[in-house]
Design a protein around this motif. Structure first.
Motif, PDB file in Angstrom:
ATOM      1  N   MET A  31      -1.557 -10.375  -9.856  1.00  0.00           N
ATOM      2  CA  MET A  31      -0.047  -9.485  -9.044  1.00  0.00           C
ATOM      3  C   MET A  31       1.543  -9.738  -9.453  1.00  0.00           C
ATOM      4  N   THR A  32       1.805  -9.086  -9.928  1.00  0.00           N
ATOM      5  CA  THR A  32       3.037  -8.425 -10.203  1.00  0.00           C
ATOM      6  C   THR A  32       3.853  -7.638  -9.695  1.00  0.00           C
ATOM      7  N   GLU A  33       6.032  -7.286 -10.039  1.00  0.00           N
ATOM      8  CA  GLU A  33       6.225  -6.519  -9.330  1.00  0.00           C
ATOM      9  C   GLU A  33       6.181  -5.295  -9.363  1.00  0.00           C
ATOM     10  N   GLU A  34       6.055  -5.722 -10.978  1.00  0.00           N
ATOM     11  CA  GLU A  34       6.119  -4.058 -11.550  1.00  0.00           C
ATOM     12  C   GLU A  34       4.387  -3.432 -10.811  1.00  0.00           C
ATOM     13  N   LYS A  35       3.404  -4.483 -11.122  1.00  0.00           N
ATOM     14  CA  LYS A  35       1.676  -3.577 -11.468  1.00  0.00           C
ATOM     15  C   LYS A  35       1.958  -2.982  -9.584  1.00  0.00           C
ATOM     16  N   MET A  36       3.123  -3.792  -8.508  1.00  0.00           N
ATOM     17  CA  MET A  36       2.630  -3.532  -7.149  1.00  0.00           C
ATOM     18  C   MET A  36       3.626  -2.307  -7.515  1.00  0.00           C
ATOM     19  N   ALA A  37       4.879  -1.889  -7.435  1.00  0.00           N
ATOM     20  CA  ALA A  37       5.468  -0.492  -7.709  1.00  0.00           C
ATOM     21  C   ALA A  37       5.302   0.312  -8.190  1.00  0.00           C
ATOM     22  N   ARG A  38       4.435   0.111  -9.215  1.00  0.00           N
ATOM     23  CA  ARG A  38       3.379   1.644  -9.516  1.00  0.00           C
ATOM     24  C   ARG A  38       2.981   2.206  -8.558  1.00  0.00           C
ATOM     25  N   VAL A  39       1.559   1.236  -8.477  1.00  0.00           N
ATOM     26  CA  VAL A  39       1.246   2.145  -7.280  1.00  0.00           C
ATOM     27  C   VAL A  39       1.578   2.446  -6.111  1.00  0.00           C
ATOM     28  N   VAL A  40       2.773   1.525  -5.319  1.00  0.00           N
ATOM     29  CA  VAL A  40       3.224   1.888  -4.149  1.00  0.00           C
ATOM     30  C   VAL A  40       3.798   2.783  -4.573  1.00  0.00           C
ATOM     31  N   GLU A  41       4.826   3.172  -5.789  1.00  0.00           N
ATOM     32  CA  GLU A  41       5.506   4.441  -5.418  1.00  0.00           C
ATOM     33  C   GLU A  41       4.262   6.035  -5.465  1.00  0.00           C
ATOM     34  N   ALA A  42       3.055   5.486  -6.156  1.00  0.00           N
ATOM     35  CA  ALA A  42       2.181   7.041  -6.962  1.00  0.00           C
ATOM     36  C   ALA A  42       1.325   7.285  -5.114  1.00  0.00           C
ATOM     37  N   THR A  43       1.219   5.328  -4.130  1.00  0.00           N
ATOM     38  CA  THR A  43       1.225   6.472  -3.109  1.00  0.00           C
ATOM     39  C   THR A  43       1.425   6.422  -1.835  1.00  0.00           C
ATOM     40  N   THR A  44       1.957   6.505  -2.119  1.00  0.00           N
ATOM     41  CA  THR A  44       3.914   6.989  -0.827  1.00  0.00           C
ATOM     42  C   THR A  44       4.527   8.378  -0.598  1.00  0.00           C
ATOM     43  N   ALA A  45       3.688   8.542  -2.023  1.00  0.00           N
ATOM     44  CA  ALA A  45       3.855  10.499  -2.416  1.00  0.00           C
ATOM     45  C   ALA A  45       3.053  10.844  -0.916  1.00  0.00           C
ATOM     46  N   TYR A  46       2.146  10.308  -0.083  1.00  0.00           N
ATOM     47  CA  TYR A  46       0.973  11.342   0.522  1.00  0.00           C
ATOM     48  C   TYR A  46       0.892  10.690   1.909  1.00  0.00           C
ATOM     49  N   ASP A  47       0.545  11.941   2.902  1.00  0.00           N
ATOM     50  CA  ASP A  47       0.973  11.468   4.642  1.00  0.00           C
ATOM     51  C   ASP A  47      -0.330   9.762   4.644  1.00  0.00           C
ATOM     52  N   VAL A  48      -0.814   9.305   4.283  1.00  0.00           N
ATOM     53  CA  VAL A  48      -1.037   7.768   4.971  1.00  0.00           C
ATOM     54  C   VAL A  48      -0.470   6.970   4.896  1.00  0.00           C
TER      55      VAL A  48
END
Length: 241
Positions: A45-62
């Motif tokens: 786990m790294t901040e960069e990897k986490m940020a990439r997935v968070v940015e991609a998933t928070t765009a949707y209504d879940v």
């Protein structure tokens, strides 16, 4: 105020250190019908990897929550709903009971405590990465698991009891005993859920079924089957109840 997870039957856990099935996107994952996403993993786990997935998933209504394994992987982003923080009750290394959490509080001045919820983990697969990482004592019988769950709720005030078999399908009797041992706490189950039947079986005992490796190994169609199984389990009465 009711807990955010009060009506969740199913969660997809996404590991930022792993890829999705070729041709699939985070939008596809969010469209499976799952109730929420947890973003996190045990290793890599790294901040960069986490940020990439968070940015991609928070765009949707879940709803999207981080499940951090170390302070260096925590990110704070608009659209993120909060944080689920594991406390491993049967860890052999006390660092995973309070030590890691103390370090997070010491080093991170941006923690939103109102959106931060501990998960009382009971790790039960000795061959899993999380068991090795935390030096967990997985040699527990049904009564011991139930006692851990009871202590978590009644003595430690935990609102989530997480039965973790990570990588293998667990014993439904153990999950049922943990659920029966608590009054108001929710029971999460994770480990080896890979199809409708396994999701249905654990959904009859746990409040919420969690799938992780499945989304990376088999893809969204397999996840959709588990969503259906977990939700159907809640709509049909359990014999004898």
């Amino acid at each position: 105020m009711s807990a955010p997870w009060a009506a969740w039957d199913h969660i997809v856990k996404i590991d930022p250190d792993k890829t999705l099935v070729e041709g699939e996107t985070f939008e596809d994952v969010c469209a499976t019908g799952t109730d929420a996403l947890e973003i996190g993993g045990t290793t890599g786990m790294t901040e960069e990897k986490m940020a990439r997935v968070v940015e991609a998933t928070t765009a949707y209504d879940v709803p999207v929550y981080i499940e951090p394994s170390n302070v260096g992987s925590v990110v704070h982003r608009d659209g993120l709903d909060g944080y689920f923080v594991p406390i491993v009750l049967n860890a052999g290394d006390p660092f995973w009971v309070t030590g890691a959490h103390k370090e997070w509080a010491r080093l991170d001045s941006e923690i939103d405590w109102e959106a931060t919820f501990p998960e009382a983990y009971i790790v039960l697969n000795p061959d899993s990465s999380v068991a090795t990482y935390t030096e967990a004592d997985c040699n527990l019988d049904v009564d011991e698991v139930a006692a851990y769950a009871e202590v978590a709720e009644q003595m430690l005030g935990q609102r989530i009891i997480y039965i973790e078999y990570s990588g293998t399908f667990g014993d439904p009797d153990v999950v049922r005993a943990a659920a029966d041992a608590v009054e108001d706490a929710a029971t999460f189950y994770g480990g080896g859920v890979g199809d409708y039947e396994s999701a249905y079986e654990m959904g009859r005992h746990a409040d919420t079924v969690i799938v992780g490796d499945l989304v990376h190994d088999e893809g969204v169609e397999a996840v959709e089957e588990t969503v259906a199984g977990a939700k159907d389990a809640k709509s049909e009465p359990i014999e004898g109840v």
